[in-house]
Design an enzyme around this catalytic site. Structure first.
Site, PDB file in Angstrom:
ATOM      1  N   GLU A  15       5.017  15.664   7.667  1.00 48.46           N
ATOM      2  CA  GLU A  15       4.638  14.767   6.356  1.00 48.46           C
ATOM      3  C   GLU A  15       2.988  14.603   6.200  1.00 48.46           C
ATOM      4  O   GLU A  15       2.371  14.233   7.142  1.00 48.46           O
ATOM      5  CB  GLU A  15       5.228  13.475   6.392  1.00 48.46           C
ATOM      6  CG  GLU A  15       4.848  12.650   5.126  1.00 48.46           C
ATOM      7  CD  GLU A  15       5.307  11.297   5.071  1.00 48.46           C
ATOM      8  OE1 GLU A  15       6.545  11.123   5.111  1.00 48.46           O
ATOM      9  OE2 GLU A  15       4.604  10.231   5.101  1.00 48.46           O
ATOM     10  N   ALA A 125      17.099   5.337  -5.946  1.00 42.73           N
ATOM     11  CA  ALA A 125      16.983   6.727  -5.880  1.00 42.73           C
ATOM     12  C   ALA A 125      18.154   7.594  -6.171  1.00 42.73           C
ATOM     13  O   ALA A 125      18.142   8.599  -6.523  1.00 42.73           O
ATOM     14  CB  ALA A 125      16.720   6.873  -4.144  1.00 42.73           C
ATOM     15  N   LYS A 272      -3.443  14.332  10.794  1.00 40.28           N
ATOM     16  CA  LYS A 272      -4.052  14.322  12.019  1.00 40.28           C
ATOM     17  C   LYS A 272      -3.756  15.705  12.736  1.00 40.28           C
ATOM     18  O   LYS A 272      -2.599  15.463  13.639  1.00 40.28           O
ATOM     19  CB  LYS A 272      -3.817  13.279  13.142  1.00 40.28           C
ATOM     20  CG  LYS A 272      -4.467  11.863  12.201  1.00 40.28           C
ATOM     21  CD  LYS A 272      -4.388  10.872  13.246  1.00 40.28           C
ATOM     22  CE  LYS A 272      -4.746   9.271  12.495  1.00 40.28           C
ATOM     23  NZ  LYS A 272      -4.458   8.133  13.548  1.00 40.28           N
TER      24      LYS A 272
HETATM   25  P1  FAD Z   1      16.729   3.396  -2.598  1.00 40.40           P
HETATM   26  O1  FAD Z   1      17.726   4.418  -1.839  1.00 40.40           O
HETATM   27  O2  FAD Z   1      16.710   3.197  -4.087  1.00 40.40           O
HETATM   28  O3  FAD Z   1      16.912   1.878  -1.742  1.00 40.40           O
HETATM   29  C1  FAD Z   1      16.609   0.909  -2.116  1.00 40.40           C
HETATM   30  C2  FAD Z   1      17.631  -0.318  -1.705  1.00 40.40           C
HETATM   31  O4  FAD Z   1      18.175  -0.195  -2.562  1.00 40.40           O
HETATM   32  C3  FAD Z   1      18.217  -0.035  -0.508  1.00 40.40           C
HETATM   33  O5  FAD Z   1      18.330  -1.569   0.017  1.00 40.40           O
HETATM   34  C4  FAD Z   1      19.482   0.369  -0.803  1.00 40.40           C
HETATM   35  O6  FAD Z   1      20.566  -0.032   0.257  1.00 40.40           O
HETATM   36  C5  FAD Z   1      19.807  -0.102  -2.286  1.00 40.40           C
HETATM   37  N1  FAD Z   1      20.274   0.916  -2.844  1.00 40.40           N
HETATM   38  C6  FAD Z   1      20.494   2.300  -2.918  1.00 40.40           C
HETATM   39  N2  FAD Z   1      20.919   2.747  -4.093  1.00 40.40           N
HETATM   40  C7  FAD Z   1      21.725   1.840  -4.553  1.00 40.40           C
HETATM   41  C8  FAD Z   1      22.399   1.707  -5.821  1.00 40.40           C
HETATM   42  N3  FAD Z   1      22.836   2.744  -6.445  1.00 40.40           N
HETATM   43  N4  FAD Z   1      22.728   0.451  -6.270  1.00 40.40           N
HETATM   44  C9  FAD Z   1      22.500  -0.587  -5.540  1.00 40.40           C
HETATM   45  N5  FAD Z   1      21.522  -0.639  -4.589  1.00 40.40           N
HETATM   46  C10 FAD Z   1      21.100   0.578  -4.140  1.00 40.40           C
HETATM   47  N6  FAD Z   1       7.192   5.624  -0.761  1.00 40.40           N
HETATM   48  C11 FAD Z   1       6.393   6.209  -1.433  1.00 40.40           C
HETATM   49  O7  FAD Z   1       5.850   5.273  -2.439  1.00 40.40           O
HETATM   50  N7  FAD Z   1       5.859   7.472  -1.505  1.00 40.40           N
HETATM   51  C12 FAD Z   1       6.373   8.521  -0.713  1.00 40.40           C
HETATM   52  O8  FAD Z   1       6.053   9.515  -0.692  1.00 40.40           O
HETATM   53  C13 FAD Z   1       7.522   7.845   0.197  1.00 40.40           C
HETATM   54  N8  FAD Z   1       7.961   8.781   1.041  1.00 40.40           N
HETATM   55  C14 FAD Z   1       9.132   8.359   2.185  1.00 40.40           C
HETATM   56  C15 FAD Z   1       9.590   9.276   2.877  1.00 40.40           C
HETATM   57  C16 FAD Z   1      10.696   8.634   3.558  1.00 40.40           C
HETATM   58  C17 FAD Z   1      11.169   9.863   4.674  1.00 40.40           C
HETATM   59  C18 FAD Z   1      11.276   7.366   3.767  1.00 40.40           C
HETATM   60  C19 FAD Z   1      12.004   7.117   4.628  1.00 40.40           C
HETATM   61  C20 FAD Z   1      10.500   6.366   2.867  1.00 40.40           C
HETATM   62  C21 FAD Z   1       9.536   6.809   1.888  1.00 40.40           C
HETATM   63  N9  FAD Z   1       8.754   6.197   1.147  1.00 40.40           N
HETATM   64  C22 FAD Z   1       7.793   6.596   0.019  1.00 40.40           C
HETATM   65  C23 FAD Z   1       9.238   4.549   1.116  1.00 40.40           C
HETATM   66  C24 FAD Z   1      10.092   4.224   0.102  1.00 40.40           C
HETATM   67  O9  FAD Z   1       9.785   4.489  -1.171  1.00 40.40           O
HETATM   68  C25 FAD Z   1      10.475   2.852   0.110  1.00 40.40           C
HETATM   69  O10 FAD Z   1      11.141   2.731   1.393  1.00 40.40           O
HETATM   70  C26 FAD Z   1      11.495   2.060  -1.037  1.00 40.40           C
HETATM   71  O11 FAD Z   1      11.352   0.746  -0.852  1.00 40.40           O
HETATM   72  C27 FAD Z   1      13.060   2.865  -1.035  1.00 40.40           C
HETATM   73  O12 FAD Z   1      12.904   3.982  -1.612  1.00 40.40           O
HETATM   74  P2  FAD Z   1      14.383   4.661  -1.380  1.00 40.40           P
HETATM   75  O13 FAD Z   1      14.364   6.034  -2.313  1.00 40.40           O
HETATM   76  O14 FAD Z   1      14.833   4.606  -0.106  1.00 40.40           O
HETATM   77  O15 FAD Z   1      15.214   3.431  -2.366  1.00 40.40           O
END
Ligand code: FAD
Length: 284
Positions: A15, A125, A272
């Site tokens: 990444e 998401a 890095k």
């Molecule tokens: P979601 O999947 O929407 O989850 C967020 C919360 O909502 C969780 O508690 C989940 O249990 C809950 N949830 C999920 N779906 C639903 C639903 N349908 N109804 C109700 N509740 C739900 N951030 C950045 O800004 N830029 C990046 O490039 C970036 N890259 C990342 C790469 C990886 C591999 C990871 C693990 C994280 C990354 N993040 C990035 C951080 C991420 O944006 C945060 O962790 C954010 O808080 C959650 O994003 P998510 O897509 O996991 O959210």
């Protein structure tokens, strides 16, 4: 190519983050040139939570895909976006031949009010994944959390939403960083029982300075294992020793994952290349 890597027992991907300023692109390209020599299966590029810097993500993904001829994965967050914003970015990605995205909600940007956050167009998401699958031909992957997402009410609910991401079309998961492999093994077992059938790639972040614990790691909500906390306490003041011990820790995590049959690894390499090369050399 993404699919082929899961025919093997192990894979390695990285990444990177795009440069903040326009005059930092040349340096970022040099970083990518070095990372490319390590022959990763793909390189993913992060995205600003509000989407304001999406063009930089597209530019870096373009370089990976077309200049380096490696598979690029563009991260995409939806927390501050309209459907038109998302379509504009997907169009840019498709125009440069980047066909795989990591679909994320993102964290609430600093300049977004609570009210705006509550009223966001894509609540999660899952909504973005559904939208992308309905409106584009992009392949979509998603995030998962071995210690649960900090906002999730329970691990069961978080895994249920993970299953929803898979049902909406996510083809692969990349995990949040973790420092105790036992957490990852327990998580994979629970995900498996909940019906997750697509591959889960383990996210590994090497800790090369004690400061990272206070910034990135706290933000990610991951817990620091006793062993890693001891390393930081012992070597935190000595930059070289801390760097070596942190790299060693990441290598031992990867070796253990591979030994346990979970050899698909995504290194949060923080742009890095030297550190990443040292890890790749050691796990050959
Ligand atoms: P979601 O999947 O929407 O989850 C967020 C919360 O909502 C969780 O508690 C989940 O249990 C809950 N949830 C999920 N779906 C639903 C639903 N349908 N109804 C109700 N509740 C739900 N951030 C950045 O800004 N830029 C990046 O490039 C970036 N890259 C990342 C790469 C990886 C591999 C990871 C693990 C994280 C990354 N993040 C990035 C951080 C991420 O944006 C945060 O962790 C954010 O808080 C959650 O994003 P998510 O897509 O996991 O959210």
């Amino acid at each position: 190519m993404f699919k082929d890597m899961f025919k093997r027992d192990s894979s390695l991907s990285f990444e990177v983050f795009p440069p903040k300023k326009d005059d930092e692109f040349e340096n970022c390209y040099k970083v990518l040139d070095s990372l490319a020599t390590l022959e990763p299966d793909f390189i993913s590029v992060t995205y600003g939570a509000g989407g304001s810097r999406s063009k930089k993500t597209v530019d870096i993904a373009n370089y990976i895909q077309n200049t380096l001829k490696l598979d690029a994965m563009a991260h995409m967050t939806c927390v501050g976006s309209t459907q038109d914003d998302i379509l504009a970015v997907t169009k840019d990605l498709e125009a440069v031949g980047v066909s795989h995205v990591l679909a994320l909600r993102g964290d609430k940007p600093r300049d977004m009010s609570d009210e705006q956050f509550e009223q966001r167009i894509f609540p999660h998401a899952t909504d973005l994944i559904h939208f992308l699958n309905q409106n584009t031909s992009l392949k979509v992957s998603a995030s998962c959390y071995p210690e649960k997402h900090p906002e999730a009410i329970s691990m069961d609910s978080d895994i249920a939403f993970m299953k929803m991401k898979q049902d909406m079309g996510a083809e692969m998961f990349i995990s949040q960083l973790f420092f105790d492999n036992a957490d990852f093994y327990r998580f994979v077992e629970r995900a498996d029982k909940a019906g997750i059938t697509v591959p889960i790639v383990a996210g590994i972040m090497p800790i090369t300075s004690a400061k990272q614990i206070g910034s990135t790691v706290t933000l990610a909500g991951s817990s620091v294992s006793k062993k890693l906390a001891d390393i930081c306490a012992r070597y935190g003041e000595d930059a070289d020793a801390m760097r070596s011990a942190g790299i060693e820790y990441a290598i031992s995590q990867i070796n253990d994952l591979r030994k346990c049959g979970m050899g698909h690894i995504h290194i949060y390499c923080m742009n890095k290349p030297k550190m990443t090369a040292e890890i790749c050399d050691a796990i050959k």
